[in-house]
Design a protein around this motif. Structure first.
Motif, short mmCIF file in Angstrom:
data_model
loop_
_atom_site.label_atom_id
_atom_site.label_comp_id
_atom_site.label_asym_id
_atom_site.label_seq_id
_atom_site.Cartn_x
_atom_site.Cartn_y
_atom_site.Cartn_z
N ILE A 67 10.78 5.91 -7.56
CA ILE A 67 10.67 7.24 -8.16
C ILE A 67 9.20 7.48 -8.44
O ILE A 67 8.55 6.73 -9.18
N ASP A 68 8.66 8.52 -7.81
CA ASP A 68 7.23 8.84 -7.88
C ASP A 68 6.96 9.76 -9.07
O ASP A 68 7.85 10.51 -9.49
N ASP A 69 5.75 9.70 -9.60
CA ASP A 69 5.32 10.60 -10.69
C ASP A 69 6.33 10.56 -11.83
O ASP A 69 6.62 11.60 -12.44
N ILE A 119 6.05 4.88 1.34
CA ILE A 119 5.90 6.13 2.09
C ILE A 119 6.52 7.28 1.29
O ILE A 119 7.65 7.18 0.81
N ASN A 120 5.76 8.37 1.12
CA ASN A 120 6.28 9.54 0.41
C ASN A 120 7.25 10.31 1.29
O ASN A 120 6.93 10.65 2.43
N VAL A 121 8.43 10.56 0.78
CA VAL A 121 9.36 11.43 1.50
C VAL A 121 9.77 12.58 0.58
O VAL A 121 9.76 12.44 -0.64
N LEU A 178 9.51 2.11 -10.20
CA LEU A 178 9.16 3.32 -10.94
C LEU A 178 7.65 3.46 -10.91
O LEU A 178 6.94 2.52 -11.25
N LYS A 179 7.16 4.61 -10.50
CA LYS A 179 5.72 4.83 -10.52
C LYS A 179 5.38 5.75 -11.69
O LYS A 179 5.83 6.90 -11.74
N ILE A 180 4.62 5.22 -12.63
CA ILE A 180 4.25 5.99 -13.82
C ILE A 180 3.11 6.93 -13.47
O ILE A 180 2.04 6.50 -13.03
N LEU A 218 10.51 3.87 -0.14
CA LEU A 218 10.47 5.31 0.03
C LEU A 218 10.22 5.94 -1.33
O LEU A 218 10.96 5.70 -2.28
N GLU A 219 9.14 6.72 -1.42
CA GLU A 219 8.78 7.36 -2.69
C GLU A 219 9.36 8.77 -2.74
O GLU A 219 9.08 9.60 -1.89
N ILE A 220 10.16 8.99 -3.76
CA ILE A 220 10.82 10.29 -3.94
C ILE A 220 10.50 10.75 -5.35
O ILE A 220 10.55 9.96 -6.29
N PHE A 265 0.84 -1.21 0.00
CA PHE A 265 0.00 0.00 0.00
C PHE A 265 0.87 1.25 0.00
O PHE A 265 2.04 1.21 0.38
N GLU A 266 0.27 2.36 -0.47
CA GLU A 266 0.92 3.66 -0.34
C GLU A 266 0.22 4.44 0.78
O GLU A 266 -1.01 4.48 0.84
N ALA A 267 1.02 5.04 1.66
CA ALA A 267 0.49 5.86 2.75
C ALA A 267 0.34 7.30 2.26
O ALA A 267 1.27 7.86 1.68
MG MG Z 1 3.57 8.77 -3.92
#
Ligand code: MG
Ligand code: C2E
Ligand code: MG
Ligand code: MG
Length: 289
Positions: free
Chosen positions: A181-183, A119-121, A202-204, A151-153, A58-60
């Motif tokens: 890598i987010d977005d 988790i977004n950082v 990698l998050k598209i 860790l999402e950056i 999951f993503e927080a």
């Molecule tokens: Mg994110």
């Protein structure tokens, strides 16, 4: 109880700017006050196998519901918190809550050893001396292994090129944290990241994933990213999957993991636990085809 509108008509830029400044200051004060009073909550959105719907992790995501302002989108308050130098407190809260939720799930389900919390950082966090070590201490308290945390950056956050950032990234790698890598594709797509960062995901961005079914340019970009991810042996997660058209297009483009309203909206910790406990891997495609 609404007060009558007695405000002076705006007559020029100076007044408009003063208004904007005052608004911003009020926003900053409300945010600081809420940080002191701990008026934030976390919600969690499942990340699933695109074909089967099985929940893989999951993503927080943080929520701020202010007594007067109501719901304030995180895109708005996170950047202000960064500007104020107050993001650290929010990140610490997100990590703590995410660990609690993950621990609960691992304890109360059969425990897929690969189940993860994302988790977004922010760039500010990874510029913090000892950030990696402080994360490790929190995980220790919950008995959670770093490999269960991604860790999402954002790409933009990675351009802070300092020794502290390099030390944190090196420590993440040594300790075994996942890095996402987010977005992806919307920032400064500096492909040199792949040489220097120990990436796992990698998050598209939904700017591509969300319209790949009808926009050939988006489709081509998704195909390219899937190829890149495969070659580098990293997971690819499509964000913002809302319709069965998205699911079909992304499946055809070779995407394996997804996140979006078609599967699940972000939800509270208890509801997430119930979802994961009941999850046998739904088959959204076959059930809607
Ligand atoms: Mg994110
Ligand atoms: P993000 O990390 O890219 O998170 C994904 C966003 O897409 C979330 O928005 C999520 O609710 C939304 N989303 C998920 N599925 C769908 C869908 O099918 N359709 C649409 N239209 N949207 C979908 P949210 O929660 O508003 O968060 C916005 C951004 O705020 C996040 O983007 C992230 O950059 C930031 N953020 C949120 N929580 C945190 C946090 O705890 N720490 C930090 N540093 N940033 C956070
Ligand atoms: Mg994203
Ligand atoms: Mg975003």
């Amino acid at each position: 109880q609404a007060s009558s509108n007695t405000s002076v008509p705006k007559t020029g830029t100076v007044v408009a700017n003063a208004d904007a400044l005052l608004e911003r200051l009020k926003f900053e004060i409300d945010l600081q006050t809420s940080i002191i009073n701990r008026e934030f909550t976390m919600v969690y959105q499942p990340i699933v196998n695109l074909q089967t719907g099985k929940i893989l992790g999951f993503e927080a995501l943080m929520r701020w519901i202010h007594p007067v302002r109501g719901f304030v989108p995180p895109d708005e308050f996170i950047t202000v918190a960064e500007d104020l130098g107050a993001i650290g407190a929010l990140t610490d809260f997100a990590v703590e809550e995410s660990c609690r939720t993950l621990k609960n799930i691992l304890d109360q389900t059969d425990g897929d050893p690969d189940f993860f919390a994302s988790i977004n950082v922010s760039g500010r966090d990874i510029s913090r001396l000892g950030f990696a070590e402080s994360l490790a201490l929190t995980l220790d308290r919950y008995g959670i292994a770093p490999k269960s945390i991604r860790l999402e950056i954002t790409e933009t956050a990675c351009i802070f090129d300092s020794q502290i950032v390099r030390d944190n990234l090196e420590a993440f790698k040594t300790m075994g944290f996942g890095l996402s890598i987010d977005d992806f594709g919307t920032g400064y797509s500096n492909l040199a990241h792949f040489k220097t960062m120990p990436l796992s995901t990698l998050k598209i961005d939904r700017a591509f994933a969300g319209d790949a079914h009808e926009n050939p340019v988006s489709g081509s970009i998704v195909a390219m990213l899937v190829g890149l991810g495969t070659a580098l042996n990293v997971d690819i997660v499509a964000e913002g999957v809302e319709t069965v058209h998205d699911v079909r297009a992304l499946t055809n483009l070779g995407c394996r993991m997804a996140q979006g309203y078609f599967f699940h909206k972000p939800t509270n910790s208890n509801d997430l636990l119930a979802l994961v406990s009941a999850d046998q891997g739904r088959h959204p495609i076959s059930s809607v085809a």
